[in-house]
Motif scaffolding. Structure first.
Motif, mmCIF file in Angstrom:
data_model
loop_
_atom_site.group_PDB
_atom_site.id
_atom_site.type_symbol
_atom_site.label_atom_id
_atom_site.label_comp_id
_atom_site.label_asym_id
_atom_site.label_seq_id
_atom_site.Cartn_x
_atom_site.Cartn_y
_atom_site.Cartn_z
ATOM 1 N N ARG A 343 -43.689 21.824 -5.642
ATOM 2 C CA ARG A 343 -44.552 21.059 -6.566
ATOM 3 C C ARG A 343 -45.959 21.641 -6.611
ATOM 4 N NH1 ARG A 343 -47.989 17.075 -5.146
ATOM 5 N NH2 ARG A 343 -48.751 15.705 -6.821
ATOM 6 N N LEU A 371 -43.982 21.256 -17.718
ATOM 7 C CA LEU A 371 -44.447 19.879 -17.576
ATOM 8 C C LEU A 371 -43.305 18.961 -17.159
ATOM 9 C CD1 LEU A 371 -46.693 17.796 -17.880
ATOM 10 C CD2 LEU A 371 -46.102 17.610 -20.302
ATOM 11 N N THR A 372 -42.117 19.150 -17.736
ATOM 12 C CA THR A 372 -40.967 18.322 -17.366
ATOM 13 C C THR A 372 -40.572 18.542 -15.908
ATOM 14 O OG1 THR A 372 -40.182 18.448 -19.648
ATOM 15 C CG2 THR A 372 -38.608 17.732 -17.986
ATOM 16 N N GLN A 375 -43.107 16.795 -13.721
ATOM 17 C CA GLN A 375 -42.905 15.346 -13.688
ATOM 18 C C GLN A 375 -41.752 14.961 -12.773
ATOM 19 O OE1 GLN A 375 -42.389 14.424 -17.831
ATOM 20 N NE2 GLN A 375 -44.587 14.336 -18.248
ATOM 21 N N ASN A 378 -43.048 15.198 -9.324
ATOM 22 C CA ASN A 378 -43.944 14.075 -9.044
ATOM 23 C C ASN A 378 -43.151 12.820 -8.696
ATOM 24 O OD1 ASN A 378 -46.255 15.596 -9.484
ATOM 25 N ND2 ASN A 378 -46.434 14.999 -11.632
ATOM 26 N N ARG A 379 -42.072 12.568 -9.436
ATOM 27 C CA ARG A 379 -41.215 11.422 -9.109
ATOM 28 C C ARG A 379 -40.567 11.612 -7.740
ATOM 29 N NH1 ARG A 379 -39.426 12.268 -14.435
ATOM 30 N NH2 ARG A 379 -37.435 13.045 -13.640
#
Length: 437
Positions: A343, A371-372, A375, A378-379
């Motif tokens: 990440r 970006l996907t 994300q 991040n989750r």
């Protein structure tokens, strides 16, 4: 034969070299954004999480600019003044991490409470029928609870008559003509429709119906005893998590306020203010090209992704994220660390791609797949930290067994969210690799 198109985010796609002026323009734009967000943050009163929306947005923009400046100083440090970059980069990382703690605690609490509400079964019976006594809470029937089903009393349905169940004393029978369900002397629940005539004046078909002792619902996803334990412990588990994470958020807010008023922060702000007008480049930056350094950042990301178990993550419900989930070791899951590192490297790669464009539309990557993927990671981190918070709450001394059970279910649910995030990242990354190839 499929034609390969140039990837706009590929640093090697551009034919002409990218001069250091693009890096200087990018750093100046991020420094200007940092100062603008700092002024807005001060004008809105310093902004706690849950405060004014303008203050929360200003704190988020402040962290975003600090991350981008720090990441660019790390990726392109050979082209910058070494002493200046090594002094400013860790200070920006400290500032970004300090400001992010409060938001992380609040989002973690919201995530866990929403998961508890989703996992908890519905305990209120419908108020328009009395036949639901037979399919209602098994604990009420077994304990002989005389719940007011017609009024939908939640306290009676959820708790029941614990004293009567514990002593084994059946409750006294009630009149048949009432508007509520009753439990007979033999422990058999009975129900009667609203507006029925008394049993003495009605035909045999209108007599009170005797419902046999209900069995566990065959279509229920969990045994009734387990669902009952989760229902009883969910409220206490939510209160425990709210108390612990609210205390942590309050401490993080106090730490952030102290940091923003410290001499250390003012020194960082002064250096960023100088950066907004003058970027201290190294002498070798005059003829340097940014693309090799950006390619090196992408290669580090690629190597880190190659070390991940993407083959396992590509299979849904592989339970890999639940390995060692019941370990008494309070340390974080060791298998999460490589994903967290990916990440961070993905962020550095995105910032390097933005720097190659010279600060145009900062914060928006050219390739939406980056970006996907970010994300999804991040989750992954949010679910991992939420699971760790649930496990830490379950280690609280002298908590009720039902509370510990609810926290265990919550921990397993968040580890499943970790697994789902890994699957989403694997799908996105494999698609990006196939398109690039």
């Amino acid at each position: 034969m499929a034609q390969r198109h140039l990837d706009p985010t590929d640093p090697t796609a551009a034919a002409a070299p990218v001069p250091a002026d693009a890096l200087a323009a990018y750093l100046r734009s991020q420094a200007t954004e940092f100062l603008r967000a700092l002024r807005q943050h001060q004008e809105t009163g310093g902004g706690a999480t849950g405060g004014p929306a303008e203050s929360v947005d200003a704190a988020r923009a402040l962290r975003r600019s600090a991350r981008r400046i720090s990441g660019s100083l790390h990726t392109f440090r050979p082209l910058l003044d070494e002493t200046w970059a090594e002094e400013l980069r860790p200070e920006l990382a400290w500032l970004s991490g300090t400001l992010a703690l409060e938001h992380a605690c609040q989002s973690r609490l919201d995530r866990l409470l929403q998961a508890l509400n989703r996992l908890s079964p519905r305990t209120e019976p419908p108020t328009d029928t009395l036949v639901d006594v037979a399919a209602g809470s098994r604990a009420d029937v077994a304990a002989g609870s005389r719940a007011d089903v017609a009024a939908g009393s939640r306290a009676d349905v959820a708790a029941g008559s614990r004293a009567a169940g514990a002593m084994g004393v059946p409750p006294a029978p009630e009149p048949v003509g009432g508007a509520r369900g009753r439990v007979g002397a033999g422990g058999t629940p009975c129900s009667k429709s609203l507006g029925e005539a008394p049993a003495t004046a009605a035909p045999a078909a209108a007599a009170p119906r005797t419902v046999p002792h209900p069995a566990p619902p065959a279509r229920s996803p969990a045994p009734p005893e387990a669902r009952g334990n989760l229902t009883v412990g969910a409220a206490k588990a939510g209160a425990l998590l709210d108390r612990q994470l609210t205390l942590a958020r309050t401490r993080a807010h106090s730490t952030a306020l102290q940091a923003l008023g410290s001499a250390r922060f003012h020194a960082v702000a002064d250096k960023v203010a100088v950066l907004a007008s003058d970027v201290p480049l190294a002498p070798a930056a005059q003829t340097a090209d940014l693309r090799p350094l950006a390619v090196a950042a992408e290669e580090r990301l690629t190597d880190a992704v190659a070390a991940l178990p993407l083959v396992t993550a590509g299979h849904p419900y592989n339970a890999e994220a639940l390995v060692h989930g019941l370990s008494p070791d309070p340390a974080p899951h060791p298998q999460d660390a490589p994903w967290h590192q990916v990440r961070l490297l993905l962020r550095l790669h995105r910032y390097a791609c933005e720097a190659l464009r010279g600060g145009e539309t900062p914060g928006i990557p050219v390739d939406a797949r980056l970006l996907t993927a970010g994300q999804a990671l991040n989750r992954h981190r949010e679910a991992s930290e939420a699971a760790a918070a649930a496990a830490a709450a379950a280690r609280t001394p002298r908590i009720a067994p039902a509370t510990a059970y609810a926290l265990g279910v919550l921990h397993a649910d968040q580890r499943h969210e970790v697994e789902a995030a890994r699957f989403a990242f694997q799908q996105c990354w494999q698609q990006r690799t196939a398109t690039a190839g």
